[in-house]
Design a protein around this motif. Structure first.
Motif, PDB file in Angstrom:
ATOM      1  N   ASN A  51      40.619  37.867  53.172  1.00 47.04           N
ATOM      2  CA  ASN A  51      40.450  39.306  52.933  1.00 47.04           C
ATOM      3  C   ASN A  51      41.663  39.903  52.241  1.00 47.04           C
TER       4      ASN A  51
ATOM      5  N   THR B 280      41.464  38.968  48.664  1.00 46.57           N
ATOM      6  CA  THR B 280      40.438  39.781  48.008  1.00 46.57           C
ATOM      7  C   THR B 280      40.946  41.193  47.746  1.00 46.57           C
TER       8      THR B 280
ATOM      9  N   ARG C  79      43.043  41.250  44.769  1.00 46.96           N
ATOM     10  CA  ARG C  79      42.247  41.234  43.532  1.00 46.96           C
ATOM     11  C   ARG C  79      41.865  42.649  43.120  1.00 46.96           C
TER      12      ARG C  79
ATOM     13  N   ASP D 133      39.767  34.463  43.407  1.00 50.14           N
ATOM     14  CA  ASP D 133      38.393  34.608  43.886  1.00 50.14           C
ATOM     15  C   ASP D 133      37.898  33.277  44.448  1.00 50.14           C
TER      16      ASP D 133
ATOM     17  N   ASP E 211      40.114  32.389  47.789  1.00 51.96           N
ATOM     18  CA  ASP E 211      39.762  33.079  49.041  1.00 51.96           C
ATOM     19  C   ASP E 211      38.464  32.520  49.628  1.00 51.96           C
TER      20      ASP E 211
ATOM     21  N   GLY F 193      34.818  40.721  55.008  1.00 55.27           N
ATOM     22  CA  GLY F 193      34.987  39.846  53.851  1.00 55.27           C
ATOM     23  C   GLY F 193      33.695  39.625  53.098  1.00 55.27           C
TER      24      GLY F 193
ATOM     25  N   ASP G 130      34.320  40.819  49.288  1.00 63.17           N
ATOM     26  CA  ASP G 130      34.407  39.820  48.218  1.00 63.17           C
ATOM     27  C   ASP G 130      33.421  40.090  47.087  1.00 63.17           C
TER      28      ASP G 130
ATOM     29  N   ALA H 208      34.573  43.166  45.176  1.00 59.36           N
ATOM     30  CA  ALA H 208      35.699  42.869  44.278  1.00 59.36           C
ATOM     31  C   ALA H 208      35.212  42.138  43.029  1.00 59.36           C
ATOM     32  N   ASP H 209      34.299  41.191  43.207  1.00 58.69           N
ATOM     33  CA  ASP H 209      33.750  40.457  42.062  1.00 58.69           C
ATOM     34  C   ASP H 209      33.078  41.397  41.077  1.00 58.69           C
TER      35      ASP H 209
END
Length: 178
Positions: free
Chosen positions: A14, A17, A20, A50, A53, A67, A71, A74-75
């Protein structure tokens, strides 16, 4: 670390992430300012993290509800914002960017809908991961100005993106309506 609670916010995956997400405006700013190599380097570091993690979460059983939400967010924030920048600056063919952007928005919003139905997110497939890897590579290559190879990678990503989006749609449909 599968137990619920505040501590799940601060697992190593996390934190990676969250980093990121923090890096995103930095490399976007650097790119707009014309510092393409540093922007590409930070973007590549973000893309690599990416995968790191995810590996750490799986290998050391550090999954958390936070998470699983953070995740993919964030992507999608990363891919969508970088694509919008590349579209705005006309650095990739518009048809390529619109197809990829459409897929990313589709997966983002269908993930939200799935979540609101009280269902878990759909786990990414190998095809989806390959698509994201190739997309990150294509973006990094274009950021440093290797146009021919970058464009070739974008055109390679399109069919993989479309197939993985259809696969995602089928899985989401089955999950929601089955």
């Amino acid at each position: 670390m599968n137990s619920p609670g505040v501590m799940n916010l601060f697992t190593i995956p996390n934190i990676i992430t969250m980093m990121r997400i923090v890096l995103l405006p930095i490399y976007l700013y650097l790119f707009v300012q014309g510092n393409y190599y540093l922007a590409a380097g930070l973007f590549s570091l973000s893309a690599l993290s990416d995968f790191v993690d995810g590996y750490i979460a799986k290998k050391f059983n550090m999954h958390s509800k936070f998470g699983k939400l953070l995740d993919p967010l964030a992507d999608k924030l990363t891919i969508i914002s970088v694509l919008l920048l590349l579209i705005r600056l006309n650095l990739i063919p518009r048809v390529v960017s619109l197809i990829i952007l459409g897929r990313e928005l589709f997966i983002f919003f269908s993930g939200i809908i799935t979540y609101f139905f009280g269902l878990n997110f759909i786990d990414p497939t190998l095809l989806g991961k390959a698509s994201v890897f190739l997309l990150y590579t294509a973006i990094a290559v274009r950021l440093i100005g290797i146009n021919f190879f970058g464009n070739w990678l974008f055109y390679l990503v399109i069919p993989i993106n479309i197939i993985s989006a259809v696969d995602y749609f089928i899985k989401a449909y089955r999950k929601v309506f089955a």
